[in-house]
Design an enzyme around this catalytic site. Structure first.
Site, PDB file in Angstrom:
ATOM      1  N   ASP A   1      52.786  43.747  46.708  1.00  0.00           N
ATOM      2  CA  ASP A   1      52.448  43.744  48.139  1.00  0.00           C
ATOM      3  C   ASP A   1      52.557  42.335  48.715  1.00  0.00           C
ATOM      4  O   ASP A   1      52.377  42.127  49.918  1.00  0.00           O
ATOM      5  CB  ASP A   1      51.070  44.367  48.395  1.00  0.00           C
ATOM      6  N   LYS A  50      49.571  49.037  39.838  1.00  0.00           N
ATOM      7  CA  LYS A  50      48.607  47.936  39.723  1.00  0.00           C
ATOM      8  C   LYS A  50      47.724  47.971  40.953  1.00  0.00           C
ATOM      9  O   LYS A  50      48.186  48.330  42.035  1.00  0.00           O
ATOM     10  CB  LYS A  50      49.362  46.604  39.639  1.00  0.00           C
ATOM     11  N   GLU A 104      44.963  36.512  38.025  1.00  0.00           N
ATOM     12  CA  GLU A 104      45.614  35.590  38.966  1.00  0.00           C
ATOM     13  C   GLU A 104      44.723  34.379  39.217  1.00  0.00           C
ATOM     14  O   GLU A 104      43.519  34.504  39.503  1.00  0.00           O
ATOM     15  CB  GLU A 104      45.906  36.307  40.302  1.00  0.00           C
TER      16      GLU A 104
END
Ligand code: KIV
Length: 274
Positions: free
Chosen positions: A50, A119, A188
């Site tokens: 995204d 995900k 992340e």
């Protein structure tokens, strides 16, 4: 020990690489030519991220990406890279509904784009959702650490889990989500100490996006790596090409050649039939 590379990379293959201590490479892809180049380059996994909200659509955040668009682009990515382990990123609009909405979105993504897994940006409270997706046979990657869908301005992109308490919480969340059925984790923007703690706590592959060498695989946004990203390239991205500069130079040349009438040259012009 090594295994033969199957033509289509699957979860078992990525797990096997982890068991053998062999890292795997993942990148984002939103289109056919990028996907084809990635597969030709040997990339193991692609993410229909995204991040396209910022990279392709020019938004400040990743929140404004319709699932319908991601599926159409995902189909193109699958055509370009039929053999990679393809992951569809569930967008903000799909996550904003209840668990039934997320399950329906995940099924559509898998069945229409041909992705192998979905995900989503997860917290501990997503445990029942992970279990629901696993029970429906959907391979799920839970994204922890920095969660871009919670960020609404460029200043919000900050590294996470930089103290012992936060690492303890991150590790507990990771254990919980894996026990619920997460097939892989993605971390992340966390320090390597946090990744090490998570990798030692779970038995599934852990993908790092700016999360240090302890991770089993690594991902970054392809456009950042190719030097055609936005104004701010995260510090963890290796810029391996300068395609932004090359593209701008080609655009300038196109304008100049038209203005000075060196284009079209004879080789660009169709002749009459004899
Ligand atoms: O959307 C995306 O590209 C991502 C990666 C940065 C992990 O989620």
């Amino acid at each position: 020990m090594s295994i033969s590379t199957s033509p289509r990379i699957d979860l078992a293959y990525l797990r096997q690489r982890k068991a053998e201590g062999r890292k795997f490479a993942m990148l984002t892809a939103y289109d056919y030519p990028t996907a084809a180049a990635a597969q030709a380059g040997g990339v193991h996994s692609l993410l229909i991220g995204d991040s396209m909200g910022c990279v392709l659509l020019g938004h400040q955040s990743t929140r404004n990406v319709p699932l319908d668009l991601m599926i159409v682009l995902g189909e193109a990515v699958r055509r370009g890279a039929p053999n990679v382990y393809l992951v569809g990123d569930l967008p903000y609009e799909s996550m904003a509904g209840g668990n039934e909405t997320v399950l329906a979105a995940a099924k559509r993504f898998r069945d229409e784009s041909g992705c192998d897994a979905v995900k989503f940006e997860a917290r501990a409270e997503h445990e029942p959702l992970v279990a629901k997706l696993a029970a429906a046979g959907i391979e799920t990657i839970t994204h922890l650490g920095l969660l871009p869908q919670a960020v609404t301005s460029p200043e919000g992109y900050r590294a996470q889990a930089r103290d012992e308490n936060s690492i303890t919480k991150l590790t507990a969340d990771a254990r919980l989500l894996v026990a619920a059925g997460a097939a892989m984790l993605l971390l992340e923007a966390v320090p390597n100490e946090a990744s090490q703690a998570v990798v030692s706590a779970v038995d599934v592959p852990v993908i790092g996006c700016g999360a240090g060498p302890a991770c089993d695989g690594h991902v970054c946004v392809t456009q950042d790596m190719l030097g055609i990203g936005g104004i701010r390239t995260p510090r963890f991205v290796p810029v391996l090409a300068r395609l932004g500069e090359t593209t701008r130079a080609a655009m300038r040349r196109w304008v100049e050649d038209i203005e000075n009438e060196s284009y079209p040259a004879p080789e660009h012009v169709y002749g009459m039939r004899k």
